[in-house]
Design a protein around this motif. Structure first.
Motif, PDB file in Angstrom:
ATOM      1  N   GLY A  84       0.814  -1.214   0.000  1.00  0.00           N
ATOM      2  CA  GLY A  84       0.000   0.000   0.000  1.00  0.00           C
ATOM      3  C   GLY A  84       0.847   1.263   0.000  1.00  0.00           C
ATOM      4  N   THR A  85       0.222   2.379   0.367  1.00  0.00           N
ATOM      5  CA  THR A  85       0.911   3.671   0.398  1.00  0.00           C
ATOM      6  C   THR A  85       1.923   3.691   1.554  1.00  0.00           C
ATOM      7  OG1 THR A  85      -0.633   4.591   1.988  1.00  0.00           O
ATOM      8  CG2 THR A  85      -1.234   4.791  -0.336  1.00  0.00           C
ATOM      9  N   ALA A  86       2.749   4.732   1.576  1.00  0.00           N
ATOM     10  CA  ALA A  86       3.725   4.870   2.664  1.00  0.00           C
ATOM     11  C   ALA A  86       3.016   4.910   4.024  1.00  0.00           C
ATOM     12  CB  ALA A  86       4.583   6.120   2.457  1.00  0.00           C
ATOM     13  N   ASN A  88       0.044   3.448   4.748  1.00  0.00           N
ATOM     14  CA  ASN A  88      -0.384   2.054   5.016  1.00  0.00           C
ATOM     15  C   ASN A  88       0.782   1.232   5.542  1.00  0.00           C
ATOM     16  OD1 ASN A  88      -2.307   1.977   1.931  1.00  0.00           O
ATOM     17  ND2 ASN A  88      -3.001   2.536   3.983  1.00  0.00           N
ATOM     18  N   ARG A  89       1.938   1.394   4.902  1.00  0.00           N
ATOM     19  CA  ARG A  89       3.117   0.621   5.284  1.00  0.00           C
ATOM     20  C   ARG A  89       3.570   0.985   6.702  1.00  0.00           C
ATOM     21  NH1 ARG A  89       6.148  -1.391   0.757  1.00  0.00           N
ATOM     22  NH2 ARG A  89       8.116  -0.549   1.506  1.00  0.00           N
ATOM     23  N   ALA A  90       3.447   2.259   7.050  1.00  0.00           N
ATOM     24  CA  ALA A  90       3.805   2.677   8.416  1.00  0.00           C
ATOM     25  C   ALA A  90       2.858   2.032   9.429  1.00  0.00           C
ATOM     26  CB  ALA A  90       3.758   4.203   8.535  1.00  0.00           C
ATOM     27  N   GLU A  91       1.573   1.925   9.058  1.00  0.00           N
ATOM     28  CA  GLU A  91       0.596   1.310   9.969  1.00  0.00           C
ATOM     29  C   GLU A  91       0.884  -0.190  10.126  1.00  0.00           C
ATOM     30  OE1 GLU A  91      -1.338   2.193  12.125  1.00  0.00           O
ATOM     31  OE2 GLU A  91      -3.081   0.880  12.304  1.00  0.00           O
ATOM     32  N   ILE A  92       1.252  -0.858   9.030  1.00  0.00           N
ATOM     33  CA  ILE A  92       1.617  -2.284   9.120  1.00  0.00           C
ATOM     34  C   ILE A  92       2.835  -2.447  10.031  1.00  0.00           C
ATOM     35  CG2 ILE A  92       2.554  -4.238   7.790  1.00  0.00           C
ATOM     36  CD1 ILE A  92       0.807  -3.134   5.403  1.00  0.00           C
ATOM     37  N   ARG A  93       3.849  -1.603   9.825  1.00  0.00           N
ATOM     38  CA  ARG A  93       5.068  -1.717  10.646  1.00  0.00           C
ATOM     39  C   ARG A  93       4.788  -1.372  12.112  1.00  0.00           C
ATOM     40  NH1 ARG A  93       7.819   0.769   5.849  1.00  0.00           N
ATOM     41  NH2 ARG A  93       9.016  -0.904   4.855  1.00  0.00           N
ATOM     42  N   TYR A 144      -8.046  -5.531  21.877  1.00  0.00           N
ATOM     43  CA  TYR A 144      -7.525  -4.555  20.899  1.00  0.00           C
ATOM     44  C   TYR A 144      -7.589  -5.126  19.481  1.00  0.00           C
ATOM     45  CZ  TYR A 144      -4.427  -1.065  18.776  1.00  0.00           C
ATOM     46  OH  TYR A 144      -3.901  -0.074  17.972  1.00  0.00           O
ATOM     47  N   VAL A 145      -7.274  -6.424  19.330  1.00  0.00           N
ATOM     48  CA  VAL A 145      -7.365  -7.043  18.000  1.00  0.00           C
ATOM     49  C   VAL A 145      -8.822  -7.046  17.535  1.00  0.00           C
ATOM     50  CG1 VAL A 145      -6.937  -9.132  16.641  1.00  0.00           C
ATOM     51  CG2 VAL A 145      -5.290  -8.445  18.389  1.00  0.00           C
ATOM     52  N   ASP A 146      -9.757  -7.373  18.447  1.00  0.00           N
ATOM     53  CA  ASP A 146     -11.187  -7.289  18.106  1.00  0.00           C
ATOM     54  C   ASP A 146     -11.534  -5.892  17.582  1.00  0.00           C
ATOM     55  OD1 ASP A 146     -11.979  -9.862  18.715  1.00  0.00           O
ATOM     56  OD2 ASP A 146     -12.746  -9.376  20.713  1.00  0.00           O
ATOM     57  N   PHE A 147     -11.050  -4.886  18.300  1.00  0.00           N
ATOM     58  CA  PHE A 147     -11.314  -3.490  17.933  1.00  0.00           C
ATOM     59  C   PHE A 147     -10.780  -3.187  16.526  1.00  0.00           C
ATOM     60  CE2 PHE A 147      -9.097   0.628  17.679  1.00  0.00           C
ATOM     61  CZ  PHE A 147     -10.172   1.510  17.704  1.00  0.00           C
ATOM     62  N   LEU A 148      -9.535  -3.636  16.261  1.00  0.00           N
ATOM     63  CA  LEU A 148      -8.969  -3.398  14.923  1.00  0.00           C
ATOM     64  C   LEU A 148      -9.821  -4.069  13.850  1.00  0.00           C
ATOM     65  CD1 LEU A 148      -5.157  -4.004  15.670  1.00  0.00           C
ATOM     66  CD2 LEU A 148      -6.217  -1.794  15.131  1.00  0.00           C
ATOM     67  N   LEU A 149     -10.242  -5.330  14.117  1.00  0.00           N
ATOM     68  CA  LEU A 149     -10.980  -6.104  13.115  1.00  0.00           C
ATOM     69  C   LEU A 149     -12.432  -5.627  12.975  1.00  0.00           C
ATOM     70  CD1 LEU A 149      -9.515  -9.642  13.890  1.00  0.00           C
ATOM     71  CD2 LEU A 149      -9.040  -8.249  11.859  1.00  0.00           C
ATOM     72  N   TRP A 154      -8.449  -6.906   7.729  1.00  0.00           N
ATOM     73  CA  TRP A 154      -7.268  -7.563   8.267  1.00  0.00           C
ATOM     74  C   TRP A 154      -6.649  -6.640   9.310  1.00  0.00           C
ATOM     75  CZ3 TRP A 154      -6.240 -12.522   6.690  1.00  0.00           C
ATOM     76  CH2 TRP A 154      -6.912 -12.966   5.535  1.00  0.00           C
ATOM     77  N   ILE A 155      -5.686  -7.157  10.070  1.00  0.00           N
ATOM     78  CA  ILE A 155      -5.188  -6.365  11.195  1.00  0.00           C
ATOM     79  C   ILE A 155      -4.517  -5.070  10.760  1.00  0.00           C
ATOM     80  CG2 ILE A 155      -3.378  -6.386  12.982  1.00  0.00           C
ATOM     81  CD1 ILE A 155      -4.342  -9.071  13.828  1.00  0.00           C
ATOM     82  N   GLY A 156      -3.784  -5.121   9.637  1.00  0.00           N
ATOM     83  CA  GLY A 156      -3.058  -3.926   9.218  1.00  0.00           C
ATOM     84  C   GLY A 156      -3.807  -3.067   8.201  1.00  0.00           C
ATOM     85  N   GLY A 157      -4.962  -3.497   7.748  1.00  0.00           N
ATOM     86  CA  GLY A 157      -5.691  -2.724   6.735  1.00  0.00           C
ATOM     87  C   GLY A 157      -6.604  -3.593   5.886  1.00  0.00           C
ATOM     88  N   ALA A 158      -6.736  -3.238   4.601  1.00  0.00           N
ATOM     89  CA  ALA A 158      -7.717  -3.895   3.734  1.00  0.00           C
ATOM     90  C   ALA A 158      -7.268  -5.265   3.251  1.00  0.00           C
ATOM     91  CB  ALA A 158      -8.017  -2.993   2.538  1.00  0.00           C
ATOM     92  N   THR A 159      -5.956  -5.532   3.294  1.00  0.00           N
ATOM     93  CA  THR A 159      -5.453  -6.811   2.764  1.00  0.00           C
ATOM     94  C   THR A 159      -4.567  -7.508   3.801  1.00  0.00           C
ATOM     95  OG1 THR A 159      -3.552  -5.679   1.789  1.00  0.00           O
ATOM     96  CG2 THR A 159      -5.464  -6.002   0.349  1.00  0.00           C
ATOM     97  N   LEU A 160      -4.334  -8.796   3.567  1.00  0.00           N
ATOM     98  CA  LEU A 160      -3.405  -9.554   4.414  1.00  0.00           C
ATOM     99  C   LEU A 160      -2.035  -8.874   4.375  1.00  0.00           C
ATOM    100  CD1 LEU A 160      -2.840 -12.430   5.872  1.00  0.00           C
ATOM    101  CD2 LEU A 160      -1.751 -13.001   3.691  1.00  0.00           C
ATOM    102  N   SER A 161      -1.410  -8.738   5.544  1.00  0.00           N
ATOM    103  CA  SER A 161      -0.093  -8.098   5.581  1.00  0.00           C
ATOM    104  C   SER A 161       0.773  -8.752   6.649  1.00  0.00           C
ATOM    105  CB  SER A 161      -0.230  -6.600   5.868  1.00  0.00           C
ATOM    106  OG  SER A 161      -0.485  -6.396   7.249  1.00  0.00           O
ATOM    107  N   LEU A 162       2.001  -8.269   6.752  1.00  0.00           N
ATOM    108  CA  LEU A 162       2.922  -8.764   7.772  1.00  0.00           C
ATOM    109  C   LEU A 162       2.361  -8.560   9.184  1.00  0.00           C
ATOM    110  CD1 LEU A 162       5.722 -10.057   8.192  1.00  0.00           C
ATOM    111  CD2 LEU A 162       6.704  -7.758   8.213  1.00  0.00           C
ATOM    112  N   ALA A 163       1.462  -7.584   9.358  1.00  0.00           N
ATOM    113  CA  ALA A 163       0.854  -7.367  10.675  1.00  0.00           C
ATOM    114  C   ALA A 163       0.049  -8.603  11.094  1.00  0.00           C
ATOM    115  CB  ALA A 163      -0.039  -6.129  10.658  1.00  0.00           C
TER     116      ALA A 163
END
Lengths: 224, 224
Positions: A84-86, A88-93, A144-149, A154-163
């Motif tokens: 994703g964008t920079a 999005n990537r910061a949110e995954i990291r 917190y994971v429930d809240f994110l979902l 997915w945990i880091g955004g719209a798609t599966l990610s390293l998060a």
């Protein structure tokens, strides 16, 4: 072929293995018990920690799970996992760091010390108070994971990610060690059941750490 | 303009500030004391830790020093600091993790707790034994930095990188708290003197943490 130095309950090695699985990178497992502080392993990685990846053909040595994940993200196009964008990537990291630091420190590290290291290394029984505290903190983390979902697929955004992979890696070790109470965490359960059924995840669920058995539901795809 | 939530002795915020300085990214400092666990700050970052960066104009919020550094590395071309081949970049990230985890855990965290948090929060005197242990570990770490600089111009390789900034950030906080014995570390001293004289570093050397004074040599470019 890549060699991955790890032990079955190392959450950081699990994160790397999930990423390698998603990207279809082949590797061979090399069992390493960092608590033994084997000289040859310290020579490889002065930090003395798993995971370490070595490619005997090229001589490349990769150390530290973050550095390893970023390396394969940069060099293997298949299955972008810091995507994703920079922003999005910061949110995954951010979320990878959350699980590697907060969840690990609050939940996984005390469970591993009390249930694994004390038994394997010190021949002591676990401290029930510390275990209870870690399990209580795990509940707050799953909230917190429930809240994110609730807000994202997915945990880091719209798609599966390293998060997702980092979260699943740490949660799976905590679950193996009996530290996760799944009651009331419907969102997280559904998400985790989906991850468990992925080909990148299934081999890990079949592995066992000597002397420590997981709870019955641990490797079942539809039980918690 | 970016706002950076931090306090003067936060090593992770120092790492980010050095990177922003090298890249000429403007920002405004917002003082945050994470140990107070201010509600508004926890709302911003549930991990409760500095650094956090916020841009009120765009609404972008960046959390975690690794995520912040990677973000600016991706979005600002000036002064590449995670540079070179994928293998070089993995080595830089390994060393950043080394300082953020090993050096921080062995040296900086105990010094900060004993010399800063105990005084500011708990009104207690530091434990001399823990301080001595941290200072002894700092010597072993500087030995490792000497070793790296015997083989390379900079800590992460042939050019200045984020590994140097992470190392300097953590060493500078340990030095402020009187935890660094510079005797016998000629290589590291020369390298650190060079970093201290960079425009990205000098403003930080002038800042003070309330109630804690650094040793006399701390902000001198040629004294140790």
């Amino acid at each position: 072929m890549w060699q991955l130095f790890q032990f079955p309950l190392c959450p950081f090695s699990r994160k790397v293995r999930l990423l390698l699985g998603e990207k279809s990178v082949g590797y061979e497992l090399v069992r390493e018990s960092p608590w033994l502080r084997r000289d040859e392993f310290i020579d490889l990685n002065p930090a003395g920690q798993t995971p370490v990846m070595a490619d005997p053909t090229s001589g490349i040595l990769l150390i530290d799970s973050t550095a390893i994940c970023e390396y394969f993200e940069e060099t293997i196009d298949k299955a972008a996992l810091i995507n994703g964008t920079a922003v999005n990537r910061a949110e995954i990291r951010r979320l990878v760091a959350w699980f590697d630091t907060q969840f690990y420190g609050d939940v996984v590290a005390p469970l591993m010390y009390e249930r694994m290291e004390k038994r394997l290394v010190h021949r002591m029984t676990p401290d029930a108070k510390i275990l209870r505290e870690a399990m209580k903190r795990a509940i707050a983390h799953l909230d917190y994971v429930d809240f994110l979902l609730d807000h994202r697929n997915w945990i880091g955004g719209a798609t599966l990610s390293l998060a997702d992979l980092a979260a699943a890696a740490h949660i799976s070790v905590a679950d193996y060690l009996g530290g996760i109470d799944w009651k009331g965490h419907e969102q997280t359960r559904r998400w985790y059941a989906g991850l468990k059924s992925r080909p990148s995840f299934r081999p890990m669920l079949a592995e066992r750490m000597e002397v420590i058995a997981p709870p019955k539901h641990y490797d079942k795809l539809d039980e918690f």
